[in-house]
Enzyme design. Structure first.
Site, short mmCIF file in Angstrom:
data_model
loop_
_atom_site.label_atom_id
_atom_site.label_comp_id
_atom_site.label_asym_id
_atom_site.label_seq_id
_atom_site.Cartn_x
_atom_site.Cartn_y
_atom_site.Cartn_z
CG ASP A 58 -1.92 7.66 0.24
OD1 ASP A 58 -1.08 8.56 0.11
OD2 ASP A 58 -2.72 7.33 -0.64
CG ASP B 146 -1.75 1.19 1.38
OD1 ASP B 146 -2.52 1.50 0.45
OD2 ASP B 146 -1.64 1.87 2.42
CG ASP C 244 -2.20 2.32 6.21
OD1 ASP C 244 -2.54 1.91 5.08
OD2 ASP C 244 -2.62 3.37 6.71
#
Length: 234
Positions: free
Chosen positions: A19, A17, A179
């Site tokens: 961001d 991922d 995240d």
């Protein structure tokens, strides 16, 4: 936290991922969103408020922000908001963000293990590609897919399944690193093993409650991860 994941010697690739995992882009989101809200004659939002809204794509961010501010029909204003947001984000992209400590070490550890890497984000593809290039991360990835690359975004498993197809790997042997619950839910539904970092954006919810096989306090931990050592020896 010490990561523990089974059968890592069978890993073929990794999906990362963007961001909240590789780059702290909260400042970019806050700046672009508040410029957009000002154009719509709506009040600004604080960093903590914006952090809870990001992760499910820019359209969702705009809708969530307008709803939070009491806009009676956010969907009706979305076309104008989206046009303004794209214009502002293009200008601020990368200017208020920084690569997380440990991210480069983690990517290098994955590459040293011989794993092809793909970046899959809900950020629009053009913004993601520019950010990766400007932050010196683009060279790590053989594929980059954004929130507009497929019909559906994470937490739907489609982006991960399509990325596995592009990589030529089996989902069960393709590690997802993210995240948030979006990454955990997408990985579980796709059949991918998943590790999550503890420092990212998870809508204000405890990351330990999201689906995961391991939690990492830093991507740099991957360099001492027995799982990658197993891959290197395989």
């Amino acid at each position: 936290m010490k990561p523990t994941l089974r059968n890592t010697s069978q890993l073929q690739a990794a999906i990362i991922d963007l961001d909240g995992t590789l780059v702290d882009t909260l400042g970019d989101f806050v700046e672009a969103l508040n410029r957009t809200l000002a154009e719509l004659h709506l009040p600004a939002l604080g960093r903590a408020q914006v952090e809870r809204m990001i992760g499910k794509g820019s359209e969702n961010l705009l809708l969530s922000a307008m709803a939070h501010l009491g806009e009676p029909d956010p969907a009706a204003r979305l076309p104008a908001a989206w046009a303004a947001y794209q214009r502002h984000y293009l200008h601020v992209n990368g200017r208020f963000s920084q690569v997380f400590d440990g991210a480069l070490a983690g990517l290098q550890a994955l590459r040293d293990a011989g794993l092809p890497l793909a970046c899959v984000t809900n950020k629009p593809l053009a913004f993601a590609q520019t950010l990766l290039h400007d932050k010196g991360l683009a060279g790590f990835f053989s594929h980059v897919f954004g929130g507009d690359s497929f019909e559906r975004k994470k937490p739907d498993p489609l982006p991960l399944l399509k990325t596995c197809e592009a990589l030529g790997t089996a989902p069960a042997r393709t590690l997802m690193v993210g995240d948030s619950q979006n990454d955990g839910l997408a990985a579980r539904a796709a059949g991918c093993p998943v590790v999550l970092v503890t420092y990212g954006y998870n809508h204000g919810e405890p990351i330990a409650e999201a689906p995961h096989d391991a939690l990492l306090d830093s991507l740099a931990q991957l360099s001492q991860w027995p799982g990658l050592a197993n891959v290197q020896r395989a």
